[in-house]
Design a protein around this motif. Sequence first.
Motif: not given
Length: 213
Positions: A54-60
């Motif tokens: 989730x953190x990776x997707x949100x940052x992307x």
Amino acid sequence: MPTPVNIAVVYYSATGTVSTIAKAVAKDAEAAGAQVRLRKVAELAPRAAVASNPAWAEHAEATADIPEATPDDMVWADAVIFGTPTRYGNVSAQLKQFLDTLGGLWQAGQLADKVYSGFTASSTAHGGQESTLLALYNTIHHFGGILVPPGYTDASKFVDGNPYGTSHVSGQGDIPVGTQTLTAARVQTERVVKFTRALKAGLASGNAGTAEN
């Protein structure tokens, strides 16, 4: 009038720590009077891998509007400040992939005589910060670039303790970038702008002298 300088901030960040530092570096460079390009390198991980975190997707999604780095950004820049998280004591695959696309510029001598510096982040204090920056700087030697690390040139550097470049311990992403890291970023960036400006002015003066002779 101060000599104008172009600074490219080229980075990779998965969940946002390095991105936060990159944005601070770009802001500090602008405050020091530089023209700045903030550029992320292309993501290599599959969409499924990004979506699984989730953190990776949100940052992307949050950084979708930041342009991707191209070789032209390297040509344009008088100085390049690279940012990467540690990956087993080395630079991220994404940043390495970008560096590997620069062979044509390297062969043409277009990466030489520029100023370079770097910053990083890791989960733990001994997670490879120094070796990551040293690995990055090995590439700069091949470029014929001029390294400008922060060293211990400011009292704050005896607090953060890293003479190689700005670094941050992020834990599992739960330790946000704070005053110590932002101070280190400012000190390093101002030093890069200062010496890039001096180098560019000196080269211009030398070329003018040669022309007159």
